[in-house]
Motif scaffolding. Structure first.
Motif, PDB file in Angstrom:
ATOM      1  N   SER A 174       0.806  -1.297  -0.012  1.00 19.52           N
ATOM      2  CA  SER A 174      -0.184  -0.052   0.025  1.00 19.52           C
ATOM      3  C   SER A 174       0.891   1.123  -0.019  1.00 19.52           C
ATOM      4  N   ALA A 175       1.996   1.249   0.726  1.00 20.74           N
ATOM      5  CA  ALA A 175       3.018   2.638   0.742  1.00 20.74           C
ATOM      6  C   ALA A 175       3.557   2.631  -0.504  1.00 20.74           C
ATOM      7  N   ILE A 176       3.955   1.379  -1.074  1.00 25.44           N
ATOM      8  CA  ILE A 176       4.648   1.595  -2.428  1.00 25.44           C
ATOM      9  C   ILE A 176       3.581   2.065  -3.452  1.00 25.44           C
ATOM     10  N   SER A 177       2.313   1.658  -3.418  1.00 22.75           N
ATOM     11  CA  SER A 177       1.299   2.245  -4.347  1.00 22.75           C
ATOM     12  C   SER A 177       1.160   3.811  -4.331  1.00 22.75           C
ATOM     13  N   HIS A 178       1.129   4.293  -2.877  1.00 28.77           N
ATOM     14  CA  HIS A 178       1.010   5.488  -2.505  1.00 28.77           C
ATOM     15  C   HIS A 178       2.170   6.256  -3.321  1.00 28.77           C
ATOM     16  N   LEU A 179       3.343   5.757  -2.736  1.00 25.48           N
ATOM     17  CA  LEU A 179       4.637   6.481  -3.466  1.00 25.48           C
ATOM     18  C   LEU A 179       4.467   6.638  -5.228  1.00 25.48           C
ATOM     19  N   ASN A 180       3.964   5.551  -5.666  1.00 19.60           N
ATOM     20  CA  ASN A 180       4.134   5.453  -7.081  1.00 19.60           C
ATOM     21  C   ASN A 180       2.832   6.097  -7.559  1.00 19.60           C
ATOM     22  N   ASP A 196      -3.769  16.845  -4.588  1.00 11.37           N
ATOM     23  CA  ASP A 196      -4.096  15.663  -3.959  1.00 11.37           C
ATOM     24  C   ASP A 196      -3.282  14.435  -4.251  1.00 11.37           C
ATOM     25  N   GLU A 197      -3.045  14.299  -5.302  1.00  6.72           N
ATOM     26  CA  GLU A 197      -2.242  13.250  -5.781  1.00  6.72           C
ATOM     27  C   GLU A 197      -0.719  13.440  -5.200  1.00  6.72           C
ATOM     28  N   SER A 198      -0.326  14.525  -5.190  1.00  8.51           N
ATOM     29  CA  SER A 198       1.008  14.710  -4.599  1.00  8.51           C
ATOM     30  C   SER A 198       1.028  14.499  -3.172  1.00  8.51           C
ATOM     31  N   MET A 258       2.487  10.377   1.527  1.00 10.08           N
ATOM     32  CA  MET A 258       2.019   9.611   2.306  1.00 10.08           C
ATOM     33  C   MET A 258       2.823   8.293   2.250  1.00 10.08           C
ATOM     34  N   GLY A 259       2.798   8.036   1.057  1.00 10.47           N
ATOM     35  CA  GLY A 259       3.642   6.580   0.708  1.00 10.47           C
ATOM     36  C   GLY A 259       5.270   6.631   1.204  1.00 10.47           C
ATOM     37  N   HIS A 260       5.669   7.965   0.474  1.00 12.41           N
ATOM     38  CA  HIS A 260       7.193   7.988   0.823  1.00 12.41           C
ATOM     39  C   HIS A 260       7.344   8.266   2.125  1.00 12.41           C
ATOM     40  N   GLU A 261       6.435   8.815   3.024  1.00 15.01           N
ATOM     41  CA  GLU A 261       6.793   9.008   4.351  1.00 15.01           C
ATOM     42  C   GLU A 261       6.641   7.873   5.179  1.00 15.01           C
ATOM     43  N   ARG A 262       5.822   7.035   5.007  1.00 16.16           N
ATOM     44  CA  ARG A 262       5.645   5.826   5.361  1.00 16.16           C
ATOM     45  C   ARG A 262       6.887   5.043   5.273  1.00 16.16           C
ATOM     46  N   LEU A 263       7.264   4.748   4.140  1.00 16.54           N
ATOM     47  CA  LEU A 263       8.552   3.881   3.603  1.00 16.54           C
ATOM     48  C   LEU A 263       9.587   4.484   4.634  1.00 16.54           C
ATOM     49  N   MET A 264       9.813   5.577   4.688  1.00 16.54           N
ATOM     50  CA  MET A 264      10.999   6.294   5.404  1.00 16.54           C
ATOM     51  C   MET A 264      10.890   6.081   6.707  1.00 16.54           C
ATOM     52  N   ALA A 265       9.709   6.176   7.332  1.00 16.63           N
ATOM     53  CA  ALA A 265       9.323   6.049   8.763  1.00 16.63           C
ATOM     54  C   ALA A 265       9.704   4.417   9.197  1.00 16.63           C
ATOM     55  N   TRP A 266       9.557   3.622   8.285  1.00 12.83           N
ATOM     56  CA  TRP A 266       9.774   2.184   8.597  1.00 12.83           C
ATOM     57  C   TRP A 266      11.560   1.906   8.433  1.00 12.83           C
ATOM     58  N   GLY A 267      11.863   2.838   7.936  1.00 19.46           N
ATOM     59  CA  GLY A 267      13.464   2.968   7.980  1.00 19.46           C
ATOM     60  C   GLY A 267      14.037   1.966   6.666  1.00 19.46           C
ATOM     61  N   GLY A 316      -3.105  -2.312  14.315  1.00 19.29           N
ATOM     62  CA  GLY A 316      -2.601  -1.249  15.142  1.00 19.29           C
ATOM     63  C   GLY A 316      -1.765  -0.386  14.372  1.00 19.29           C
ATOM     64  N   ASP A 317      -1.704  -0.226  13.032  1.00 14.94           N
ATOM     65  CA  ASP A 317      -0.977   0.502  12.100  1.00 14.94           C
ATOM     66  C   ASP A 317      -1.509   1.895  11.476  1.00 14.94           C
ATOM     67  N   ALA A 318      -1.673   2.742  12.750  1.00 19.33           N
ATOM     68  CA  ALA A 318      -2.541   3.911  12.794  1.00 19.33           C
ATOM     69  C   ALA A 318      -2.271   4.996  11.416  1.00 19.33           C
ATOM     70  N   LEU A 319      -0.911   5.036  11.150  1.00 18.73           N
ATOM     71  CA  LEU A 319      -0.437   5.799  10.171  1.00 18.73           C
ATOM     72  C   LEU A 319      -1.084   5.381   8.693  1.00 18.73           C
ATOM     73  N   SER A 320      -0.860   4.126   8.398  1.00 20.37           N
ATOM     74  CA  SER A 320      -1.433   3.659   7.092  1.00 20.37           C
ATOM     75  C   SER A 320      -2.854   3.683   6.989  1.00 20.37           C
ATOM     76  N   GLU A 321      -3.464   3.326   8.580  1.00 17.97           N
ATOM     77  CA  GLU A 321      -5.233   3.604   8.524  1.00 17.97           C
ATOM     78  C   GLU A 321      -5.244   4.922   8.046  1.00 17.97           C
ATOM     79  N   HIS A 322      -4.735   6.115   8.906  1.00 17.19           N
ATOM     80  CA  HIS A 322      -4.931   7.493   8.700  1.00 17.19           C
ATOM     81  C   HIS A 322      -4.819   7.894   7.063  1.00 17.19           C
ATOM     82  N   ASP A 323      -3.767   7.455   6.537  1.00 13.70           N
ATOM     83  CA  ASP A 323      -3.395   8.020   5.157  1.00 13.70           C
ATOM     84  C   ASP A 323      -4.256   7.289   4.110  1.00 13.70           C
TER      85      ASP A 323
END
Ligand SMILES: [Fe+2]
Ligand SMILES: [Fe+2]
Length: 442
Positions: free
Chosen positions: A250-256, A289-291, A296-305, A359-366
């Motif tokens: 889902s994060a990869i989709s968002h980034l892409n 909006d698309e940006s 959202m995807g970029h930030e999640r992937l970075m937050a996961w290290g 319990g992944d609040a960030l993905s849920e929020h995004d």
């Protein structure tokens, strides 16, 4: 000399209602032109930060332009005249010319160091010289616009510095171009708050390169470059997945969704002179909006290290539209957006609930905010596809056929995948999943 009447030397009366409307109309056309050029350049400039920021800036410009436009109507400026640049023709033609900048560096320089500062200075001068009592409604939004222009200029300065440090050679040509833009701007009397000095357009700028829609979008070199960004796109037996796999997918989709920013920019610009103002206003919001989804995807992937060099950043949806033979790229990109919005929207609430259960609040929020945006976009897509068809002299009812044609274009393009691409992609995906698994345990 005594006149027999009550007079004063108050500055408040410097501009009459009609003068004010003239100036605000000029600002409207400057913002409109700037945002169209910025939108058109999104696919050609590689860094992700520039793409997402340009999307934000065109939305800011569209909001300002919309307020300016409404205010000009309120001032009872003849509505027919709002459609024309009038005495500001030479000025606006010059603003339009940066769309045909010879390179990305030339574009960044001429917008960031010439046009944006000219607009900023004009807003400042306007706010200082105009009368708050008579023109309070303008003051409120123009103050915000001035603050946004300052931010935009700072961002452009950063990008210009980074660009210079990368390529000194290309920079010299860009400076020549930007100097010419500055000279023409001064010949036309600048933006400012004075009557325009010349309304005679000076013709094409030396060194201009006629804009055309990029066939291949530029990609940020920090990421893993590819056409197809996840194995399930090219292999129907590869699962979309659950758990960590779904979080990652889902994060990869968002980034892409970077493709959707590019599609938004291209179509905004392509139909800007064909469709009414509302088109620009809606598609600027759409692109912004698309940006946000991409970020959202970029930030999640970075937050996961995770490391950008191991994250696939693809091109296939954009290229499905631009490489299809007999396709009008701008209409196809609009169709692609409509196709993907309507195809994916039903999965979003269900995935949001799964993320909640993890319990992944960030993905849920995004996902939940994304879903709200996409509901607006589906209605934009239908409305504007119909309007584009009508403007092209075709049956507006055929919008669903465009959607189907886009689906076929994607299928055809996916068919060009090579076995090496599939092997590499599966390796990259496996490595990413493994990394993600390690971070979970860590
Ligand atoms: Fe999106
Ligand atoms: Fe969307």
């Amino acid at each position: 000399m005594a006149s027999g009447f009550l007079l004063s030397s108050e500055q408040r009366a410097r501009w009459m209602r009609f003068d004010t409307a003239q100036l605000l109309k000029r600002f409207f056309f400057c913002e409109r032109s700037l945002l169209i050029s910025e939108a058109s350049w999104i696919p050609a400039i590689a860094p992700l930060e520039i793409k997402t920021s340009l999307a934000q800036f065109i939305w800011q410009s569209a909001e300002t332009a919309n307020c300016l436009r409404e205010r000009v109507f309120e001032l009872r400026f003849p509505s027919r005249l709002l459609e024309e640049e009038g005495n500001d023709r030479a000025l606006i033609e010059l603003f339009d010319a940066v769309k045909h900048s010879p390179s990305g560096a030339a574009f960044l320089l001429s917008v960031g160091r010439v046009l944006l500062p000219a607009v900023r200075d004009a807003y400042r001068a306007y706010l200082e010289a105009s009368d708050f009592i008579a023109d309070g409604p303008t003051h409120r939004f123009l103050k915000l616009a001035l603050a946004e222009k300052d931010e935009q200029i700072k961002a452009f300065e950063r990008w210009i510095d980074a660009d210079i440090s990368q390529s000194r050679e290309g920079h010299a040509d860009a400076v020549t171009w930007s100097n010419e833009v500055a000279k023409r701007l001064s010949d036309a009397g600048g933006v400012g708050v004075e009557p325009s000095s010349s309304s005679v357009p000076a013709g094409p700028l030396p060194g201009a390169k006629q804009y055309s829609i990029p066939v291949n979008p530029a990609r940020d070199a920090r990421f893993w470059p590819c056409r197809f960004y996840w194995p399930d796109i090219v292999d129907a037996s590869y699962p979309y997945g659950e758990g960590i796999q779904l979080q990652l997918r889902s994060a990869i989709s968002h980034l892409n969704e970077v493709w959707a920013i590019e599609a938004g920019g291209v179509m905004l610009s392509a139909f800007a002179d064909v469709l009414p103002w509302d088109w620009i206003y809606n598609s600027a919001r759409w692109t912004f909006d698309e940006s946000r989804h991409c970020r959202m995807g970029h930030e999640r992937l970075m937050a996961w290290g995770l490391d950008p060099s191991e994250i696939p950043l693809g091109t296939y949806i954009y290229e499905s539209a631009t490489t299809a033979t007999e396709s009008d790229a701008a209409t196809s990109l609009l169709g692609m957006l409509y196709f993907f919005e309507t195809k994916n929207i039903r999965h979003k609430p269900e995935r949001r609930d799964l993320f909640h259960s993890y319990g992944d609040a960030l993905s849920e929020h995004d996902m939940d905010f994304d879903w709200a945006d996409e509901t607006i976009h589906a209605s934009y897509g239908k409305r504007w596809l119909k309007e584009v068809l009508a403007a092209q002299g075709q049956d507006p009812g055929a919008y669903d056929e465009i959607r189907k044609r886009c689906e076929a274009m994607v299928r055809e393009y996916v068919g060009t995948v090579t076995s090496n691409e599939i092997t590499d992609l599966k390796m990259v995906a496996a490595r990413l999943l493994e990394k993600a698994g390690q971070f979970r345990r860590a």
